[in-house]
Enzyme design. Structure first.
Site, mmCIF file in Angstrom:
data_model
loop_
_atom_site.group_PDB
_atom_site.id
_atom_site.type_symbol
_atom_site.label_atom_id
_atom_site.label_comp_id
_atom_site.label_asym_id
_atom_site.label_seq_id
_atom_site.Cartn_x
_atom_site.Cartn_y
_atom_site.Cartn_z
ATOM 1 N N GLU A 88 1.060 -1.473 0.154
ATOM 2 C CA GLU A 88 -0.239 0.145 0.156
ATOM 3 C C GLU A 88 1.296 1.305 0.235
ATOM 4 O O GLU A 88 0.278 2.257 -1.044
ATOM 5 C CB GLU A 88 -1.200 0.164 1.146
ATOM 6 C CG GLU A 88 -2.360 -0.703 0.998
ATOM 7 C CD GLU A 88 -2.915 -0.911 -0.159
ATOM 8 O OE1 GLU A 88 -2.962 0.214 -0.896
ATOM 9 O OE2 GLU A 88 -4.126 -1.760 -0.175
ATOM 10 N N ASP A 93 -8.537 8.085 -5.028
ATOM 11 C CA ASP A 93 -8.436 6.153 -5.153
ATOM 12 C C ASP A 93 -9.665 5.962 -5.155
ATOM 13 O O ASP A 93 -10.408 5.342 -4.427
ATOM 14 C CB ASP A 93 -7.047 5.751 -4.216
ATOM 15 C CG ASP A 93 -7.380 4.245 -4.461
ATOM 16 O OD1 ASP A 93 -6.945 3.628 -6.038
ATOM 17 O OD2 ASP A 93 -7.059 3.267 -3.601
#
EC number: 3.2.1.17
Length: 134
Positions: free
Chosen positions: A31, A42
């Protein structure tokens, strides 16, 4: 006696559903390279911090740490949030079997039923490469 048995079963369920440290570490690495990244857009909303947590994810893990962005940027809080999220959703996603790192990674990426979504397989492949490497 009945309450003791229920408490023991609850502990077993939590233990069986717990994400292991290595899997959690690999998700963090994928991540953010395990860095407290700022928020970025996102998939229809902002994602923040070590695990690129969305506000809905943070709400589902119990809203710890005084705020979504604050918790996301605090490693201990973010770790705890991911662990609570996995405890909440892993058994619901996999049924009676013990969840694996694959299940946890795909739930993290795709939400409560992420372990069943084809769209999360690519994410799992990235986490798995980390997981296998040691």
């Amino acid at each position: 006696m009945k309450s003791i048995i229920i408490a023991i079963l609850a502990c077993i369920l939590i233990y069986v559903s717990a994400i292991d440290d290595k899997c959690l570490s690999c998700i963090c690495k994928i991540e953010s390279n395990c860095q407290p990244l700022g928020c970025k857009w996102d998939v229809n909303s902002n994602s923040c911090g070590y695990y690129q947590l969305k506000k809905a994810y943070w709400l589902d893990c119990g809203s710890p740490g005084g705020g979504w962005e604050t918790c996301s940027a605090n490693k201990a809080c973010a770790d705890g949030c991911v662990r609570k999220y996995m405890t909440r959703y892993a058994k619901k996603c996999v049924g009676s079997r013990t969840p694996t790192c694959q299940d946890f990674a795909r739930i993290h990426n795709g939400g409560p039923t992420g372990c069943t979504k084809a769209a999360t397989v690519g994410y799992w492949n990235k986490v798995n490469a980390c997981y296998k490497s040691g």
